[in-house]
Design a protein around this motif. Sequence first.
Motif, PDB file in Angstrom:
ATOM      1  N   SER A   8       0.995  -1.221  -0.006  1.00 61.17           N
ATOM      2  CA  SER A   8      -0.088  -0.092  -0.091  1.00 61.17           C
ATOM      3  C   SER A   8       0.872   1.193  -0.061  1.00 61.17           C
ATOM      4  O   SER A   8       2.098   1.311   0.520  1.00 61.17           O
ATOM      5  CB  SER A   8      -0.746   0.062   1.281  1.00 61.17           C
ATOM      6  N   ARG A  33     -10.045  -0.710  -4.206  1.00 67.28           N
ATOM      7  CA  ARG A  33      -8.673  -0.823  -3.949  1.00 67.28           C
ATOM      8  C   ARG A  33      -8.053   0.486  -3.404  1.00 67.28           C
ATOM      9  O   ARG A  33      -7.255   0.266  -2.581  1.00 67.28           O
ATOM     10  CB  ARG A  33      -7.725  -1.441  -4.882  1.00 67.28           C
ATOM     11  N   SER A  35      -3.391  -2.944  -2.154  1.00 65.49           N
ATOM     12  CA  SER A  35      -3.151  -4.049  -3.210  1.00 65.49           C
ATOM     13  C   SER A  35      -2.728  -3.546  -4.374  1.00 65.49           C
ATOM     14  O   SER A  35      -3.245  -3.827  -5.678  1.00 65.49           O
ATOM     15  CB  SER A  35      -4.699  -4.742  -3.439  1.00 65.49           C
TER      16      SER A  35
END
Length: 123
Positions: A17, A67, A85
């Motif tokens: 991330s 995401r 992700s």
Amino acid sequence: QVQLAESGGGLVQAGESLRLSCAASGRTFSSYVMAWFRQAPGKEREFVAAITWSSGSTGYADSVKGRFTISRDKAKNTVYLQMNSLKPEDTAVYYCAARPNGLRVGARSYDYWGQGTQVTVSS
């Protein structure tokens, strides 16, 4: 004069991330829409996400839905892009942009731009 300054880019591995920040200055943004775009080498600049400053309504590109999350902190005049992700195809220079009145997805609709921050995702 509106100024936008991005930060937070970097090199990460797939699945990790990053959080990008965009510090905005130069006026009040109560009627503005703030957005994130990205541009990969050899490709056109593409819409990623946007948020209306006043209500917090958001919009996302299909490729990042679920995401990425866009948010804003009114007290700090800052817009964020939380990216989870991450995938190699997310690699690009990410730009913060602003426009008055109305969420749009076309880059030409935005009047103000930051200098960009590089995000690189390795596989």
